[in-house]
Scaffold this motif. Structure first.
Motif, PDB file in Angstrom:
ATOM      1  N   SER A   1       0.887  -1.168   0.000  1.00  0.00           N
ATOM      2  CA  SER A   1       0.000   0.000   0.000  1.00  0.00           C
ATOM      3  C   SER A   1       0.918   1.209   0.000  1.00  0.00           C
ATOM      4  O   SER A   1       1.876   1.252   0.780  1.00  0.00           O
ATOM      5  CB  SER A   1      -0.789   0.081   1.297  1.00  0.00           C
TER       6      SER A   1
ATOM      7  N   TRP B   1       1.238   5.674  -0.474  1.00  0.00           N
ATOM      8  CA  TRP B   1       0.540   6.939  -0.546  1.00  0.00           C
ATOM      9  C   TRP B   1       1.513   8.110  -0.513  1.00  0.00           C
ATOM     10  O   TRP B   1       2.623   8.004  -0.002  1.00  0.00           O
ATOM     11  CB  TRP B   1      -0.507   7.070   0.564  1.00  0.00           C
TER      12      TRP B   1
ATOM     13  N   PRO C   1      -2.915  12.106   3.363  1.00  0.00           N
ATOM     14  CA  PRO C   1      -2.759  11.459   2.048  1.00  0.00           C
ATOM     15  C   PRO C   1      -3.380  12.304   0.934  1.00  0.00           C
ATOM     16  O   PRO C   1      -4.487  12.826   1.090  1.00  0.00           O
ATOM     17  CB  PRO C   1      -3.525  10.144   2.204  1.00  0.00           C
TER      18      PRO C   1
ATOM     19  N   GLN D   1      -3.466   7.691  -3.020  1.00  0.00           N
ATOM     20  CA  GLN D   1      -3.296   6.361  -2.435  1.00  0.00           C
ATOM     21  C   GLN D   1      -3.154   5.355  -3.562  1.00  0.00           C
ATOM     22  O   GLN D   1      -3.786   5.528  -4.615  1.00  0.00           O
ATOM     23  CB  GLN D   1      -4.519   6.012  -1.580  1.00  0.00           C
TER      24      GLN D   1
END
Ligand SMILES: C/C(=C\C(=O)SCCNC(=O)CCNC(=O)[C@H](O)C(C)(C)COP(=O)(O)OP(=O)(O)OC[C@H]1O[C@@H](n2cnc3c(N)ncnc32)[C@H](O)[C@@H]1OP(=O)(O)O)C(=O)O
Length: 294
Positions: free
Chosen positions: A277, A279, A286, A289
């Motif tokens: 993941s 970002w 954020p 993303q």
């Protein structure tokens, strides 16, 4: 995504007539483009030679629309109603997308991009009326398909006049957006006006939100220059490759909040079962993303 039936200012039936429109364009991955792309990412440009692997995401710099000045709209993009539908909401943004990376582009490649308008939908967001246009792209060379891409563009209603120098509705979206999770990996990144100008030049993107501060503040209600979505996605894709030692097979990304120039920012990553993941965080929140899978 099914078409929304909610009331709004859009003639959705008319806009959806653009679904199925296609275009095919061609370009060449030149040594100069590769060097300029690397320089913009603050990497030593070297001397790219035919056959060298070109950096991932350079395809966003290939075959941009070359519309004469008289064919541009007030935001600096080609006037709407050609390949893309004539959405009357004035503020265009790159909302996100998905890449399937099937093979590299090489310096010297002749590249063909086939694009198809996949969908046009209306939504009601926290920041007002939104119209999403989804475009599918296939990028190929003489070796076959290299990239499949879904691109989500969003058109937003005009900024409330009160938003001009404050964070306005961007602040509202920011508050509502997710807090950044703890990252396993992090590194700083800078988005100043010179970098934004260079990326606009690389992509021949005339969108004024990326370089015309007066237009940004007074016309679109943003507090600063807006960092390009594809530039943020490029950073995250390269960061994913740096952390794992190779490019992912798929890369999904979504802009969740505009990122304005000069704000301290970081690239972040956490491990997931099948990948990462990622970002971009600006001032800790954020802005884009992504998930990368190998
Ligand atoms: C190049 C280029 C332009 C650029 O590069 S512009 C800079 C990069 N892009 C951005 O900075 C966009 C950042 N995101 C936002 O500003 C907001 O997320 C956005 C897109 C304005 C939406 O904010 P809202 O708060 O109004 O929306 P909601 O969170 O309430 O969601 C409403 C529904 O929309 C769906 N949705 C929201 N964001 C996205 C997205 N990024 N991609 C796809 N779909 C999105 C959300 O899921 C909700 O859908 P439901 O079906 O659940 O209602 C150039 O122009 O070339």
């Amino acid at each position: 995504m099914p078409p929304s039936t909610a009331a709004g200012t859009l003639d959705l039936e008319h806009l959806r007539e653009w679904i199925g429109r296609s275009e095919t364009v061609r370009d060449i991955v030149t040594p100069h483009l590769v060097a300029a792309f690397r320089a913009t990412l603050d990497v030593e440009p070297g001397t790219p030679k035919p056959g060298d692997e070109a950096p991932a995401a350079i395809h966003w710099c290939l075959a941009p629309a070359t519309v004469p000045m008289s064919g541009l709209g007030p935001d600096g993009h080609p006037s709407r109603g050609g390949f893309l539908p004539p959405v009357p909401l004035p503020r265009r943004m790159w909302a996100g997308g998905r890449l399937e990376l099937e093979g590299p582009l090489l310096v010297g490649d002749e590249v063909e991009r086939r694009s198809l308008v996949r969908d046009v939908v209306r939504k009601e967001g926290r920041t007002g009326e939104l119209c999403f246009v989804t475009v599918d792209h296939e990028i190929s060379t003489s070796r076959g398909r290299a990239i499949r891409e879904r691109q989500d563009l969003v058109y937003r209603e005009a900024a409330p006049k009160t938003a001009s120098t404050s964070r306005g509705p961007e602040g509202a979206a920011a508050k509502a957006s997710q807090e950044a999770p703890q990252s396993d990996e992090q590194k700083p990144v800078t988005a100043d006006s010179v970098r934004l100008f260079r990326y606009s030049a690389l992509t021949f993107n005339g969108h004024r939100i990326h370089y015309d501060r007066r237009y940004c503040i007074e016309e679109e209600g943003y507090p600063g220059l807006v960092v390009h979505g594809p530039l943020q996605a490029t950073w995250l894709l390269h960061y994913a490759a740096e952390l794992k030692g190779k490019l992912p097979k798929t890369f999904d990304f979504r802009g969740v909040k505009p990122f304005f120039d000069g704000i301290p920012a970081t690239l972040n990553a956490t491990k997931k079962d099948d990948g990462l993941s990622l970002w971009v965080a600006a001032d800790g929140a954020p802005t884009m993303q992504a998930t990368a899978a190998w």
